[in-house]
Design an enzyme around this catalytic site. Structure first.
Site, mmCIF file in Angstrom:
data_model
loop_
_atom_site.group_PDB
_atom_site.id
_atom_site.type_symbol
_atom_site.label_atom_id
_atom_site.label_comp_id
_atom_site.label_asym_id
_atom_site.label_seq_id
_atom_site.Cartn_x
_atom_site.Cartn_y
_atom_site.Cartn_z
ATOM 1 N N ARG A 108 0.884 -1.177 0.000
ATOM 2 C CA ARG A 108 0.000 0.000 0.000
ATOM 3 C C ARG A 108 0.908 1.209 0.000
ATOM 4 O O ARG A 108 1.703 1.398 0.925
ATOM 5 C CB ARG A 108 -0.925 0.009 1.218
ATOM 6 N N HIS A 135 -7.368 1.061 -6.512
ATOM 7 C CA HIS A 135 -7.554 0.143 -5.387
ATOM 8 C C HIS A 135 -8.145 -1.149 -5.978
ATOM 9 O O HIS A 135 -9.317 -1.479 -5.774
ATOM 10 C CB HIS A 135 -8.481 0.774 -4.353
ATOM 11 N N GLN A 138 -9.831 -4.116 -3.870
ATOM 12 C CA GLN A 138 -11.131 -3.699 -3.322
ATOM 13 C C GLN A 138 -12.221 -3.873 -4.381
ATOM 14 O O GLN A 138 -13.261 -4.484 -4.130
ATOM 15 C CB GLN A 138 -11.048 -2.220 -2.895
ATOM 16 N N ASP A 227 -17.609 6.527 -1.393
ATOM 17 C CA ASP A 227 -16.319 6.497 -0.690
ATOM 18 C C ASP A 227 -16.139 7.859 -0.036
ATOM 19 O O ASP A 227 -16.859 8.814 -0.352
ATOM 20 C CB ASP A 227 -15.197 6.202 -1.710
ATOM 21 N N CYS A 266 -16.402 1.170 0.556
ATOM 22 C CA CYS A 266 -15.200 0.386 0.878
ATOM 23 C C CYS A 266 -14.746 0.576 2.331
ATOM 24 O O CYS A 266 -14.047 -0.278 2.863
ATOM 25 C CB CYS A 266 -14.080 0.741 -0.093
ATOM 26 N N ARG A 292 -13.502 -9.425 1.016
ATOM 27 C CA ARG A 292 -12.110 -9.143 0.602
ATOM 28 C C ARG A 292 -11.238 -10.369 0.843
ATOM 29 O O ARG A 292 -10.340 -10.673 0.074
ATOM 30 C CB ARG A 292 -11.539 -7.953 1.399
#
Ligand code: CP
Ligand code: NVA
Length: 308
Positions: A108, A135, A138, A227, A266, A292
């Site tokens: 990340r 991402h 995700q 988001d 998310c 996930r």
């Protein structure tokens, strides 16, 4: 060996294979506990090295469970404790060490170029666990969640995004091209996707419509995604940006316009969604977070050439 950096660079048929595998694995685990191993212990003896240059709760935990269920192990490095972060060691040398000690690297990062730089020198797969641009783990997992709940291929559904043109939306746009679904984006004019993204959409002849009115964007929606307005990499006047998004809040009024739609986010959340929407029956955010684990297991298997 395959890398997993951006959905746009991964063949659609491979993304579908990952989802098919995840569905089978999830079904086969119904009676197992979090740390029980999948049958066949497919990643026995393998080490996933994870590194987070930015905060994370879900990605960290879900990769931990994913590799554990596949019978591998994970080690999380603190980026501020590496020589790399202090300029005392190059990406090339760091990558060489990661490649000889580990079997896959999940990063990340706050810099997309770093993913490419690592890719150049690693001899093990790299997985993008969120960057300023995308991402991908995700969104692939979210496609899984949508199809699981709606019980239909995502190509037959109307997907809406209400929010900023950020990393998560970029991956959703890439997914809309790979999985051929219709996407409506609702955001203030000033925060529309960049020219590069619009060119990518045009080049792929995809159906993405942008609205500056959230009510229009949710018309006929089967799924509403959102988001945070302020992302981790955002270096903006936060108060101003939040003000600019004031009319794009997902509240009951908006949700009532599409009673069959599910709401996905998310996480973590901010002020973009009202509490009574977030906690409503239409909200499926907890299942979304848990899925996930299942999809990342199949991503790991794909990267390590072990997908069934
Ligand atoms: N959605 C997500 O990636 O959450 P974390 O930032 O907590 O990992
Ligand atoms: N767009 C958000 C996603 C967090 C999971 C961010 O980058 O901060």
């Amino acid at each position: 060996m395959k890398h997993f950096i951006n959905l746009k660079d991964i063949p659609a048929k491979d993304l579908r294979r990952i989802l098919i595998d995840a569905k089978k694995r999830k079904k086969a685990r119904k009676k197992l506990s979090n740390l029980d191993h999948d049958k066949g212990t497919p990643l026995k003896g393998k080490l996933l090295i994870q590194m987070f240059e930015k905060s994370s709760l879900r990605t960290r935990l879900s990769f931990f469970l994913a590799i554990s269920q596949l019978s591998g192990r994970t080690l999380t490095l603190r980026s501020d404790e590496l020589h790399l972060s202090k300029g005392g060691e190059s990406i090339e040398d760091t990558a060489k060490i990661l490649s000889s000690f580990g079997d896959a690297f999940m990063l990340r990062t706050d810099n997309d170029e770093k993913l490419e730089e690592f890719k150049k020198y690693l001899t093990i797969p790299i997985i993008n666990g969120l960057s300023p641009f995308s991402h991908p783990t995700q969104i692939l997992s979210d496609v899984f969640t949508v199809e699981e709940i709606k019980k239909r291929p995502i190509s037959k559904l109307n997907i809406t995004w209400i929010g900023d043109s950020n990393n998560v939306l970029n991956s959703l746009i890439a997914a809309s091209i790979k999985f051929s679904f219709k996407l409506k984006v609702g955001c203030p004019k000033k925060y529309q996707p960049s020219k590069n993204i619009m060119d990518y959409i045009k080049k792929n002849k995809n159906k993405i419509t942008i609205y500056n009115d959230p009510k229009k964007a949710v018309e006929g929606a089967d799924v509403i995604f959102s988001d945070k307005v302020i992302s981790m990499n955002d270096k903006v006047d936060k108060k101003k940006k939040l003000r600019d998004f004031k009319n794009f809040k997902i509240n009951k009024n908006l949700l009532n316009k599409c009673p069959k739609a599910i709401f996905l986010h998310c996480l973590p959340r901010g002020s973009e969604v009202d509490e009574n929407v977030f906690k409503s029956k239409q909200s499926k955010v907890w299942l979304q977070a848990l899925n996930r684990v299942h999809v990342q297991k199949s991503i790991l298997l794909y990267c390590l050439g072990k997908l069934r």
